[in-house]
Motif scaffolding. Structure first.
Motif: not given
Ligand code: GTP
Length: 598
Positions: A194, A228, A275, A277, A283, A285-287
């Motif tokens: 991420r 993302m 984000t 990835t 990942a 979930e994104p940041l």
């Protein structure tokens, strides 16, 4: 690399408090840049930025540093833009850091953007290190300013370093505080990648260049990555860091910052705050914190010469490549012909784009007065956005009109408080708070229609406080307002590009002032020019320019050709930024008259 040896930090400051100068000294003292190669303000890339002293594009620098403990560290300095128009970009740069240097000019003290930036830093849980700057100046009072920081922000300043970013005094001590006080980054190397996009720009050779900070996992050269926000996938074809020039690296782990290129064609595919990835092992979930930035201020841009429409169009296309926050679409005006409706984050952003169009692309432009986005509720209940006053539906078709409100924070010495109140009240402000930071410095909070800020607020504030006030604002919400469209008629014909939306209560005063202003800026012609301001069919103000007799050359008796040429040149100069309305010539100033009408 070992994350305990990494420190990621930003420098935050009010405009002109010395952020760029401190960054320059840090690059110099750490040996990253040889003083002889030091252009002033190394981090500001564009000429225009250097001239204005404003950092528009964030830029990250990787600085190897041997600390007093004898160990080698990597400092990543993540630069932030320094103006309210770019606060989202600032917040994303800060999200990539564990700490921030808070630079406060010791001759000035805490200002509006000092506080605004501190709040952004606190939102991101950063360790804030206060630095008092400009102690080489005789008027510097670092002890008083430390007290002010403690009182205003609640930030202990016991061991705050006082520096001169200009001469370099004590800057080394700041570096040591970065090592000791700012925590090293956390984040697992074995987690899925991420990485936060801190900035991106278009390069004609490499496509989009993305500045990022790895939060977790690892990014490697050749890796397949995914954005993302829109799930677009790319392959990392170049990976590196600016140190200070671009250097290639095979991979970056948690806490590291750098840039990559991945054959990305447009900035909309690499949005700040998105984000990145790993496409193979993504990942889930994104940041947090991603936001799509939207333009808030609009104006029409038209070529002075209709033949230059295509040139303007291609210049706008090029600028858009490098600025995802800037928008444009074709627009036609009866008065100005074919042009573009352009959207900007704020006034500064607008000025920068207009200046670049003129300077870098040689565009000769007529710009209309800026407008905010109004929301119109029609009788059928539909809500339509209106970013151009001339497009406002007829009164009988409108059920309600809404305008954006901003929360405004003004910092001023206490002797100007009366003047600030008067201005804010005149601009339809609602007072929310008045707070004394110290015995002599006051923070005044108002809620105010954003349109009133766009219209001449900065200049009025500066003149009513002798330049001592500073200002920060954020858009809050839309509120119903009693607004009307004010039309301007020249010799009986409405000029669409001169229409403005104003509050009904101020409309008479504004209409009269605008008509008078137009009378002054529209040059007298060979015939009479009647300027009228009207609401609907009702004329509320009327001004008249009497005709001038003859051509300027008529004044030159005798055959002095050079004198004639000079006069003709002058006339030509005056014509440059003119648009013909029927047979009346309107200069650029006429289209901006609304900004200075009151
Ligand atoms: P923006 O990029 O506009 O946000 O400004 P900034 O905060 O980066 O300020 P900048 O570094 O451009 O400095 C503003 C002005 O203050 C410049 O003219 C600098 O030369 C001057 N300046 C910065 N630090 C010092 C200092 O320590 N002493 C003195 N005398 N002048 C300084």
């Amino acid at each position: 690399m070992d994350t305990s040896r990494i420190r990621n930090f930003s420098i935050i400051a009010h405009i002109d408090h010395g952020k760029s100068t401190l960054a320059d000294r840090i690059l110099e003292i750490t040996g990253l840049i040889n003083p002889r190669d030091m252009r002033e303000q190394y981090l500001d890339r564009m000429d225009l930025e250097r001239e204005r002293g404003i950092t528009i594009k964030a830029q990250t620098v990787r600085i190897p540093y041997k600390a007093a403990d004898g160990k080698d560290y990597i400092l990543n300095l993540i630069d932030t833009p320094g103006h309210v128009d770019f606060s989202y970009e600032v917040s994303r740069s800060l999200a990539a850091c564990e700490g921030a240097l808070l630079v406060v000019d010791a001759t000035q003290g805490v200002e509006a953007q000092t506080l605004a930036n501190v709040f952004l830093a606190l939102d991101n849980d950063l360790e804030i290190i206060p630095v008092l700057n400009k102690i080489d100046l005789p008027s510097a009072d670092p002890e008083a300013v430390k007290k002010e920081i403690e009182e205003a922000i609640g930030l202990p300043c016991g061991d705050a370093v006082s520096v001169s970013a200009k001469t370099g005094i004590n800057v080394a001590a700041v570096l040591e505080q970065i090592i000791v006080k700012i925590p090293p980054p956390a984040g697992k190397a074995e987690a899925p990648l991420r990485a936060l996009i801190v900035d991106s720009w278009y390069d004609s050779y490499q496509g989009v260049v993305v500045l990022f900070r790895v939060m977790e996992g690892t990014i490697t050269h050749g890796q397949r990555i995914r954005m993302m926000y829109n799930n677009a996938e790319f392959e990392v074809i170049r990976l590196g860091a600016f140190s200070p020039g671009p250097k290639d690296f095979p991979s970056f782990g948690p806490g590291e910052a750098g840039f990559f290129c991945a054959n990305i064609k447009t900035l909309t595919e690499a949005r700040v705050g998105d984000t990145v990835t790993n496409a193979v092992n993504p990942a889930t979930e994104p940041l947090p914190g991603f936001k799509e930035v939207k333009p808030m201020v609009f104006c029409g841009l038209y070529p002075v010469d209709a033949a230059e429409y295509e040139i303007l169009k291609s210049a706008l296309e090029k600028l858009r490549l490098n600025d995802a926050a800037f928008t444009y679409e074709p627009e036609t005006s009866q008065a100005l012909g074919f042009g573009f409706r352009c959207g900007f984050l704020g006034l500064l952003h607008m000025e920068i784009i207009q200046e670049r169009l003129e300077r870098e692309f040689g565009a000769n432009l007529i710009a209309t007065a800026p407008s905010v986005i109004y929301k119109v509720e029609t009788l059928s209940g539909a809500i339509i956005p209106v970013d151009n006053p001339s497009k406002l539906p007829k009164t009988q078709e409108i059920a309600a009109l809404y305008e954006p409100f901003a929360r405004l924070e003004i910092h001023t010495p206490n002797e100007y408080v009366g003047g600030v109140f008067k201005l804010c009240e005149e601009k339809r402000g609602i007072q929310k708070d008045v707070r004394y930071l110290t015995a002599t410095r006051v923070v005044i909070t108002y809620e105010l229609p954003f349109a009133e800020i766009v219209y001449d607020f900065f200049d009025r504030l500066k003149s009513s406080t002798r330049g001592y006030a500073s200002l920060d604002y954020e858009i809050m919400d839309y509120r119903a307002s009693d607004l009307v469209k004010l039309d301007i008629l020249i010799n009986g014909d409405p000029v669409d590009a001169l229409a403005v939306i104003v509050h009904r209560e101020n409309s008479y005063k504004f209409g009269r002032a605008l008509a008078l202003k137009l009378k002054r800026v529209i040059p007298r012609q060979l015939f009479e020019v009647i300027i009228q301001a009207a609401i609907g069919t009702k004329v509320i103000a009327r001004e008249r320019n009497s005709p001038i007799g003859k051509n300027v050359i008529a004044k030159c008796y005798g055959g002095d050709i050079t004198r004639k040429r000079k006069l003709l040149e002058k006339q030509k100069e005056g014509k440059k930024r003119m648009k013909r309305m029927g047979n009346v010539e309107l200069p650029q100033e006429a289209f901006l008259a609304a900004l200075k009408a009151t």
